[in-house]
Motif scaffolding. Sequence first.
Motif, PDB file in Angstrom:
ATOM      1  N   ALA A  99       0.917  -1.187  -0.053  1.00  0.00           N
ATOM      2  CA  ALA A  99       0.000  -0.064   0.029  1.00  0.00           C
ATOM      3  C   ALA A  99       0.904   1.244   0.135  1.00  0.00           C
ATOM      4  O   ALA A  99       0.532   2.385  -0.566  1.00  0.00           O
ATOM      5  CB  ALA A  99      -0.792  -0.076   1.324  1.00  0.00           C
ATOM      6  N   SER A 100       1.994   1.135   0.744  1.00  0.00           N
ATOM      7  CA  SER A 100       2.814   2.277   0.808  1.00  0.00           C
ATOM      8  C   SER A 100       3.322   2.531  -0.708  1.00  0.00           C
ATOM      9  O   SER A 100       3.555   3.797  -1.063  1.00  0.00           O
ATOM     10  CB  SER A 100       4.083   2.141   1.821  1.00  0.00           C
ATOM     11  OG  SER A 100       4.958   1.398   1.244  1.00  0.00           O
ATOM     12  N   ARG A 101       3.662   1.392  -1.511  1.00  0.00           N
ATOM     13  CA  ARG A 101       4.160   1.669  -2.777  1.00  0.00           C
ATOM     14  C   ARG A 101       3.180   2.502  -3.617  1.00  0.00           C
ATOM     15  O   ARG A 101       3.549   3.423  -4.410  1.00  0.00           O
ATOM     16  CB  ARG A 101       4.782   0.369  -3.364  1.00  0.00           C
ATOM     17  CG  ARG A 101       5.078   0.595  -4.908  1.00  0.00           C
ATOM     18  CD  ARG A 101       6.307  -0.305  -5.281  1.00  0.00           C
ATOM     19  NE  ARG A 101       5.469  -1.455  -5.583  1.00  0.00           N
ATOM     20  CZ  ARG A 101       6.069  -2.605  -5.691  1.00  0.00           C
ATOM     21  NH1 ARG A 101       7.445  -2.599  -6.245  1.00  0.00           N
ATOM     22  NH2 ARG A 101       5.570  -3.585  -6.155  1.00  0.00           N
ATOM     23  N   LEU A 102       1.829   1.928  -3.414  1.00  0.00           N
ATOM     24  CA  LEU A 102       0.870   2.733  -4.249  1.00  0.00           C
ATOM     25  C   LEU A 102       0.831   4.270  -3.755  1.00  0.00           C
ATOM     26  O   LEU A 102       0.688   5.050  -4.897  1.00  0.00           O
ATOM     27  CB  LEU A 102      -0.636   2.033  -3.859  1.00  0.00           C
ATOM     28  CG  LEU A 102      -0.589   0.590  -4.737  1.00  0.00           C
ATOM     29  CD1 LEU A 102      -2.025   0.277  -4.122  1.00  0.00           C
ATOM     30  CD2 LEU A 102      -0.557   0.714  -6.303  1.00  0.00           C
ATOM     31  N   ALA A 103       0.895   4.436  -2.734  1.00  0.00           N
ATOM     32  CA  ALA A 103       0.807   6.052  -2.087  1.00  0.00           C
ATOM     33  C   ALA A 103       2.293   6.677  -2.893  1.00  0.00           C
ATOM     34  O   ALA A 103       1.979   7.859  -3.200  1.00  0.00           O
ATOM     35  CB  ALA A 103       1.119   6.193  -0.763  1.00  0.00           C
ATOM     36  N   LEU A 104       3.290   5.937  -2.820  1.00  0.00           N
ATOM     37  CA  LEU A 104       4.415   6.636  -3.408  1.00  0.00           C
ATOM     38  C   LEU A 104       4.417   6.972  -4.818  1.00  0.00           C
ATOM     39  O   LEU A 104       4.606   7.934  -5.396  1.00  0.00           O
ATOM     40  CB  LEU A 104       5.884   5.534  -3.155  1.00  0.00           C
ATOM     41  CG  LEU A 104       6.992   6.125  -3.973  1.00  0.00           C
ATOM     42  CD1 LEU A 104       7.522   7.112  -2.929  1.00  0.00           C
ATOM     43  CD2 LEU A 104       7.986   5.026  -4.141  1.00  0.00           C
ATOM     44  N   ASP A 105       3.549   5.870  -5.699  1.00  0.00           N
ATOM     45  CA  ASP A 105       3.537   6.181  -6.970  1.00  0.00           C
ATOM     46  C   ASP A 105       2.524   7.231  -7.408  1.00  0.00           C
ATOM     47  O   ASP A 105       2.541   8.064  -8.548  1.00  0.00           O
ATOM     48  CB  ASP A 105       2.987   4.445  -7.732  1.00  0.00           C
ATOM     49  CG  ASP A 105       4.079   3.797  -7.736  1.00  0.00           C
ATOM     50  OD1 ASP A 105       5.305   4.108  -7.338  1.00  0.00           O
ATOM     51  OD2 ASP A 105       3.652   2.536  -8.016  1.00  0.00           O
ATOM     52  N   ARG A 106       1.623   7.398  -6.489  1.00  0.00           N
ATOM     53  CA  ARG A 106       0.798   8.541  -6.769  1.00  0.00           C
ATOM     54  C   ARG A 106       0.964  10.025  -6.203  1.00  0.00           C
ATOM     55  O   ARG A 106       0.403  10.788  -6.082  1.00  0.00           O
ATOM     56  CB  ARG A 106      -0.644   8.185  -6.572  1.00  0.00           C
ATOM     57  CG  ARG A 106      -0.967   8.034  -5.263  1.00  0.00           C
ATOM     58  CD  ARG A 106      -2.529   7.750  -4.954  1.00  0.00           C
ATOM     59  NE  ARG A 106      -2.572   7.717  -3.424  1.00  0.00           N
ATOM     60  CZ  ARG A 106      -2.622   6.298  -2.504  1.00  0.00           C
ATOM     61  NH1 ARG A 106      -2.674   5.288  -3.363  1.00  0.00           N
ATOM     62  NH2 ARG A 106      -2.631   6.579  -1.274  1.00  0.00           N
ATOM     63  N   GLY A 107       2.455   9.849  -5.841  1.00  0.00           N
ATOM     64  CA  GLY A 107       2.864  11.231  -5.121  1.00  0.00           C
ATOM     65  C   GLY A 107       2.372  11.648  -3.741  1.00  0.00           C
ATOM     66  O   GLY A 107       2.544  12.768  -3.367  1.00  0.00           O
ATOM     67  N   ASP A 108       1.809  10.743  -3.359  1.00  0.00           N
ATOM     68  CA  ASP A 108       1.207  10.832  -1.614  1.00  0.00           C
ATOM     69  C   ASP A 108       2.367  10.693  -0.734  1.00  0.00           C
ATOM     70  O   ASP A 108       2.348   9.338  -0.246  1.00  0.00           O
ATOM     71  CB  ASP A 108      -0.136  10.464  -1.644  1.00  0.00           C
ATOM     72  CG  ASP A 108      -0.791  10.692  -0.198  1.00  0.00           C
ATOM     73  OD1 ASP A 108      -0.020  11.382   0.639  1.00  0.00           O
ATOM     74  OD2 ASP A 108      -1.824  10.373   0.155  1.00  0.00           O
ATOM     75  N   TYR A 109       3.479  11.340  -0.858  1.00  0.00           N
ATOM     76  CA  TYR A 109       4.465  10.974   0.015  1.00  0.00           C
ATOM     77  C   TYR A 109       4.516  10.789   1.578  1.00  0.00           C
ATOM     78  O   TYR A 109       4.954   9.999   2.206  1.00  0.00           O
ATOM     79  CB  TYR A 109       5.792  11.886  -0.278  1.00  0.00           C
ATOM     80  CG  TYR A 109       6.052  12.051  -1.845  1.00  0.00           C
ATOM     81  CD1 TYR A 109       6.020  10.774  -2.615  1.00  0.00           C
ATOM     82  CD2 TYR A 109       6.489  13.060  -2.503  1.00  0.00           C
ATOM     83  CE1 TYR A 109       6.308  10.837  -3.839  1.00  0.00           C
ATOM     84  CE2 TYR A 109       6.916  13.148  -3.889  1.00  0.00           C
ATOM     85  CZ  TYR A 109       6.658  11.935  -4.625  1.00  0.00           C
ATOM     86  OH  TYR A 109       7.087  11.926  -5.893  1.00  0.00           O
TER      87      TYR A 109
END
Length: 1008
Positions: free
Chosen positions: A156-166
């Motif tokens: 889930a953290s990678r998905l957030a990373l990919d959408r720029g929600d750092y």
Amino acid sequence: MFSPRRILPFPSPRNGALRRHARPLRNPTGSGWFFGPSSHHAQEPLPEKPTRTLPARVTRLFPFVAFLVAAILSAAQPLRAEDNADALAQADALRLTGRYEEAQELYEQLAEQHPIEAALGQADCLRARGQEAQAAQVLAAAAEAHPSAANVTAQASRLALDRGDYAEAEKLAAHSLELQEEQLLARWVTAQTHVAAGRLNEAEKAYEWFIDFYNRSPQIDNPDHLHLIGQAAAQYARWTRNSNQFRFLVNELYPDALRLNENFWPARLATAQLFLEKYNQASAVTELNAALVINPNAAEIHAARAGLALQGYDLAAAKTSLDQALRLNPRLVAAHLFQADLHMANFQLAEAIAVLEATLKLNPRDEETLGRLAAAYGALDGLPTDWERPLPADSRMGKAIAQAVEANEHCGRFFLALGDTFDLLRRYPAAAHFYREAERRMPQLIQTRGKRGLVLMRLGEEVEAASLLQQSFEDDPFNVRVKNMLEVLDVLSNYAVLETEHFVIKFDRGQDEILAQAAARYLEETVYPAVVRQMGYEPQGKTLFEFFNRARNTGGHGWFSARMVGLPYVGTVGACAGKIVAMVSPDAMPQKFNWGRVLKHEFIHVVNLQQTNFNIPHWFTEALAVWHEELPRPAEWTALLARRAAEEKLFDLDDINFGFVRPADQDDWTLAYCQAELYAEYLLHAHGDDALTRMLAAYADNLNTRQALRHCFDIEQEEFERGYRAYLDQVVAQAGPMQDAENLDLAQLQNAVKQDPKNAENLARLAYAYLQRKANPQARRLALAARQVEPKQPLAAYVLARLQLSIGDAEQALELLEAAVSEEAPEEHSLALLAGLKLQAKDYDRAARLYQVGVARFAARQKWLKALARVYLQSQEEDKLVPVLAQLAELDADNVVIRKKLARQSLDKKDYAAAARWVNQALLIDVTDAELHAAAAEVFAAQEKHLPAIAAYEIALRLNPEQLAWRFSLADAQVQADRQDDARQTLKNLLKIDPDYPGADVLLESLE
Ligand SMILES: [Zn+2]
């Protein structure tokens, strides 16, 4: 890159300039320059450096410890039941091979027994097709049901990373790491959020952690883990300049991942990306193809192929790969970025901006997107000429930069993307500026120095470039472009330098000294004053010209090409990159070409680029360069123009640039030059003598073509195009009939005859087509049928005449033609055949008259002029021959033989002005022709210009020391110039070779 016209260098654009699989250049030892495919699997393992380096081989001697590690890694997962393990492996295999829907179904079936693996697999299948929101939902549900599953939270953290929600990415990764300290994906995400926030020390430590982890883990049996370790190790290696690690990754670690699971294509992709980053395209292709064999539905692989194609400037291939990538995953950021690059390579800035603004919706923080966007804004809105001054705060580029810096003070990747984009847009000063900024903000980036070095090479700043490239090579010896450019610099360092008032010329003293001296003279005396006046601009500083010749087993063209792009791609003999011009020494080419024309053409580009601050479209600078060559348009160009006009396949201002940068074939390339020149002609014709300079001024003011037309001539582009098109039709009509019977399709003609069996012209053309195919009976039948309708049908007469000739009946053939050929409305074939028969019969007057009709009537003038010259040669009518040869010379700028002959004739007639003109022209094609220098000397001597005569004889003798007559003439010129000592020496040398040389001893005595 700018290529001169009509130098149709053997590598045509298709198999030369734009070729993806170029033959590698060779280095002196004969081994490839390229970190090539054959060698990379044979690399020696690296020496072990226990803490900071990955060991070459993983110790696999402790199965017990390995078991423990594996147990820790899967601690949060329920133990697999034996009978379901196979099903799970099968689902994974389906997923890795791109059969996402089937995989998803299977994961659903396994959800009860393996809730966590099933959720992860499903999420991955969704993510692969751009359904991140659904993937997030799946993961959220799994996390709720299994709050201690660290790997679910990590995903889930990678998905957030990919959408720029750092912030969210960081939070989730931290949570995952609380659950499991050695959660690799969470570690990776953490490192990336550090980079995004500019915490570079923390990021470096986070990357380093992976190496320590790898070194202390006796066995790693999860390819995903090896992949993450590889990614982190690659970053660490880049940042710490430990380039040996790349070998290890390519040769050991990624192959290990594939050994664990042969379907694990991300290992192949990661390998390919390492090769791509170093411009090792051959190896990248191999890896990408292998990856696609495993998973043809992985959008990332297609995107990487697009990147590869863009590197080789194969824009059509890039588009195909991008279409595929985006069809598979419409939300893949990498694919959208390449899409934007593709638009920019096509000069479609507005389209690129639209793509990038849409890409920001996928990830509003992505520095690569933001950097490209800032560059596109700048290129569209106008760039400053002085980068030292701050950008206007209200400009779109200024705002974009300020925002990026505010979000991350160390946004090196943002500035790198800016630099790359300006490089792609050929705005080299801007590219250099932003590469420097990238380096300043984020010294960790391994590529910035090399890239800046390459750009500075184009700007002619070789000293600074050399030091940057050397540093870059030490950082990463595998970068092919950097390595090649250093080789170029090495060759250049041994070159001689000739400096004049406005030029610096570098050349191989042993091979090209005569060329360099002639070029210096020509540039200063002829090119510079003319071009500066015509363009209304004087370039700042001296312009650098470099002539490349054979060196170290590589031909002159190979060095030239490496000089221009660092890779062996360029399909021309001369090119300009902004402030420098490189040219292959004519001596290194198998065919003579008019190097004088190349120098002028390229120097016009230099002036245009500088005077417009690089804001000039490709077509316009080519238009100016070709127009100012002041040569008649070749007949083949006009024929091509006519054909393409008839097919409605002409370029317009929106797509003509493609003809230069990505021609589909040789015709496209030629047509682009032809139409560009005609745009120049039309501008002058329609908008007055100052039309070209006004356009230049508008580009210098940062307008685009549409705005420039409006600003200069108050005309809309569409209306301008209509006028241009009408002008082209006029040009085609005035050129006279083109030979087109050969090009007609047999089936088409048969059809036409069937439709209208009484059309004499079509009958004759079909007869001609059969004759071409050696179907003589059909040819005869149809020709006779044509003559029945129209007794004097000339093409039918031609066909019958040819048939008569084939049985040796010249008399009958002549009779047929005489009756049919009309000098007022001639048909090309019959006219040519009749003229040829007259020449054979030594009826020179009639033959000459018929050929003159051809010269006047037909577009292919050169052919008719050559025939006419043949008549006068045979009839020995020198007076008539000369003007014909002069016309031929005008039509063939690369022909040295005709010019030599004209020079000789003028000398014989003591017409020294004409002789000088022809000799000078011929020397611009073949500067190493001894006879030409001797002829020049003869002209000078006759004009009592003794010093230039001496110099010319000396060159002639250097090129051909055997010519004793030249030695004697040299002595004579030396006497005339009052250089008695030199004359004595010359005569003594002459007498040493030939003691009986007539007159030499007498002259020597008179001097003693
Ligand atoms: Zn050009």
